[in-house]
Design an enzyme around this catalytic site. Structure first.
Site, mmCIF file in Angstrom:
data_model
loop_
_atom_site.group_PDB
_atom_site.id
_atom_site.type_symbol
_atom_site.label_atom_id
_atom_site.label_comp_id
_atom_site.label_asym_id
_atom_site.label_seq_id
_atom_site.Cartn_x
_atom_site.Cartn_y
_atom_site.Cartn_z
ATOM 1 C CB THR A 182 -17.653 23.809 -43.787
ATOM 2 O OG1 THR A 182 -16.859 23.934 -44.965
ATOM 3 C CG2 THR A 182 -16.764 23.381 -42.646
ATOM 4 C CG ASP A 183 -21.500 25.607 -40.376
ATOM 5 O OD1 ASP A 183 -20.551 25.379 -39.610
ATOM 6 O OD2 ASP A 183 -21.890 26.750 -40.649
ATOM 7 C CB ILE A 184 -24.338 20.789 -44.164
ATOM 8 C CG1 ILE A 184 -25.279 22.002 -44.220
ATOM 9 C CG2 ILE A 184 -25.095 19.500 -44.496
ATOM 10 C CD1 ILE A 184 -26.491 21.892 -43.334
ATOM 11 N N GLY A 187 -21.928 18.604 -39.185
ATOM 12 C CA GLY A 187 -23.095 18.119 -38.462
ATOM 13 C C GLY A 187 -23.416 16.675 -38.787
#
Length: 413
Positions: A182-184, A187
C-alpha cells in the site's frame, strides 16, 4: 548538439516525508533528476534509520548505523537536520519553498498548519508550489484524522480478503503481502500526480494541492478484482495462487519443487496439454475455452496436478518455454539476483557511501534511451548536507547557519 539533461533536472523538491510512501515518491523524483532536499528531525531523522537490523556493513563486516530499510528509498537526496517546531527551522523550510517547485509531506491532516507550513500558508509565498500530501485516508472524510498504516489498510482495503490460500484448505485465511504494498503504490501514485501537476503548471503557471491517500491508492490497485465485484455483485474471495479469471494460471508441484504455469489463452492451453501428454484436453469441450475451464476448474486442476508431479521443475520449464507457454520458477530473493536476466539488466547497483563503503541499491526500473537514471548519491547520513544547503541555496552566513544548527542540536539532545 546540446546535451540532454535528466527529465526533472532543475526541479527542486522539499521532502518532509518519512518511512516509505513519501520517500518512495521522492526517490522516484530524485532518480529522474530532481534536487530532493530531505528535511529530517534533529538527532533522529527518518524513522526508518532505526529500523534494523540489518544495517549497512563496513568493509570489516561490522555494522554501520544505516538501516537497510532506510537505504531502500532515499538515494539521490540531500539530508538536512531542521527542527520545524522552532521559528528558525520553520523559516528555513519557507525559504526553501520560495526556491522550490514541489513539497512532499506525510504529516497527519492539519499537522503542519501550526508551523505555518500547510498548503494554504505556503501557496501565498509561492503560488507555483506543487504541494503533495500523503496520508492514510486523505484530507477529508470520517477517517481523515486517523493514522494510516500499511498493514491495517491491506486489511480494511480488501487485499487480505483475496490474498492467501482458500479458507477450506490447509493454511487458509487472510494473508498480507510480503512488502508494504500500500505504501509503495501510494508513493507511485504520488509520483505520477507530481509529474502531472508539473506538466499542468507549464500551462497555468500555478501549483496545486495533491491529496494522495493510502486507502484510495490501495482500493484503486485492486483493479480487475473491483471490476469482478461491480459486474457480478459478488465479492471475490481468496484463491491462493490461482487466478480468479484465467485457468490454469497458478502454481503446480513438480517432483522436486514448484513452478508457475500462466496459460493466457486457448492456444497456449492446447500447447500446454500437448507437453503434458494429454493433447485431448485441449479439444475437450469442458476445457477447450477459458470460460469452460473456469466452470470446470476443480476437475481440470486435479488432473493437471497429478500429471505435473511426475517430472522435475526444470524439465517442465524447459519444455513449456519451448512451445511458448508462459511459466517460471519460484525464486527466493537471493536467487532473483543470480538470475541471468536480472544480472544483465543491472538490477543490483552499488553507490559509494559517505561512510566509505559501497551501498547496494535496487536499480530503478525506469529506463530512458537518452536520459537514463543517474545514481548520483547514496542515501545520505543524517544532516549530511545541512551546511551545504543553507549556505549555497539559502545564502546564509556562518552566524545564521550556526543559529539554525544550534536550534536543531538543542532538540536532538
Amino acid at each position: 548538439m546540446t546535451a540532454r539533461t535528466s527529465p526533472l533536472s532543475g526541479v527542486r523538491v522539499v521532502d518532509l516525508s518519512r518511512v516509505l510512501a513519501g520517500p518512495w515518491c521522492t526517490q522516484n523524483l530524485a532518480d529522474l533528476g530532481a534536487d530532493v532536499i530531505k528535511v529530517e528531525r534533529p538527532g533522529i531523522g527518518d524513522d526508518t534509520r532505526g529500523w534494523g537490523p540489518p544495517y549497512l556493513k563496513n568493509a570489516d563486516g561490522s555494522e554501520t548505523s544505516e538501516a537497510a530499510y532506510y537505504l531502500s528509498c532515499n538515494r539521490n537526496k540531500r539530508s538536512i537536520e531542521i527542527d520545524l517546531s522552532t521559528q528558525e527551522g520553520a523559516d528555513v523550510v519557507r525559504k526553501l519553498v520560495l526556491i522550490s517547485d514541489v513539497l512532499v509531506e506525510n504529516y497527519k491532516v492539519g499537522g503542519l498548519k501550526k508551523y505555518g507550513l500547510d498548503y494554504d500558508s505556503l501557496k501565498k509565498i509561492n503560488p507555483r508550489l506543487i504541494y503533495c500530501s500523503l496520508t492514510g485516508f486523505g484530507q477529508f472524510g470520517p477517517y481523515s484524522q486517523r493514522p494510516g498504516y500499511d498493514f491495517a489498510i491491506q486489511g480494511m482495503g480488501g487485499l487480505m480478503s483475496i490474498t492467501g490460500e482458500r479458507d477450506d484448505l490447509p493454511g487458509g485465511g487472510p494473508q498480507k503481502a510480503g512488502i508494504a504494498v500500500t505504501d509503495i503504490v501510494a508513493g507511485m501514485y504520488a509520483s505520477v500526480a507530481v509529474l502531472g501537476a508539473l506538466v499542468e503548471r507549464q500551462r497555468s503557471g500555478l501549483g496545486q494541492h495533491l491529496d494522495i491517500a493510502l486507502l484510495d491508492s490501495h482500493v484503486a490497485m485492486l483493479s480487475n478484482q473491483n471490476s469482478n465485484f461491480f459486474t457480478s455483485g459478488k465479492a471475490p474471495r481468496r484463491a491462493g495462487n490461482a487466478h480468479q479469471n484465467v485457468v490454469p494460471y497458478q502454481t503446480f508441484s513438480a517432483s522436486d519443487g514448484h513452478l508457475i504455469v500462466a496459460v493466457g489463452n486457448d492456444s497456449q492451453f492446447r500447447a500446454y496439454a500437448t507437453v503434458l501428454g494429454v493433447p485431448e484436453l485441449g479439444t475437450d469441450p469442458r476445457f477447450a475455452t477459458n470460460s469452460a475451464r473456469i466452470i470446470n476448474r476443480i476437475e481440470l486442476i486435479e488432473r493437471l496436478t497429478s500429471i505435473m508431479k511426475a517430472r522435475s521443475r526444470d524439465e517442465w520449464l524447459s519444455d513449456l518455454e519451448a512451445v511458448g507457454v508462459p511459466c517460471g520458477p519460484i525464486n527466493d530473493i537471493s536467487q532473483v539476483f543470480e538470475d541471468p536476466q536480472v544480472k544483465v539488466r543491472g538490477l543490483r547497483h552499488e553507490i559509494a557511501h559517505p561512510l566509505g563503503v559501497m551501498a547496494p541499491t535496487t536499480a530503478s526500473p525506469l529506463r530512458f534511451s537518452e536520459t537514463p537514471v543517474q545514481y548520483r548519491m547514496a542515501p545520505p547520513v543524517l544532516g549530511e548536507h545541512t551546511c551545504e544547503v543553507l549556505r549555497d541555496l539559502l545564502q546564509m552566513d556562518d552566524a545564521e547557519i550556526e543559529r539554525v544548527r544550534a536550534s536543531a542540536d538543542a532538540v536532538g539532545k
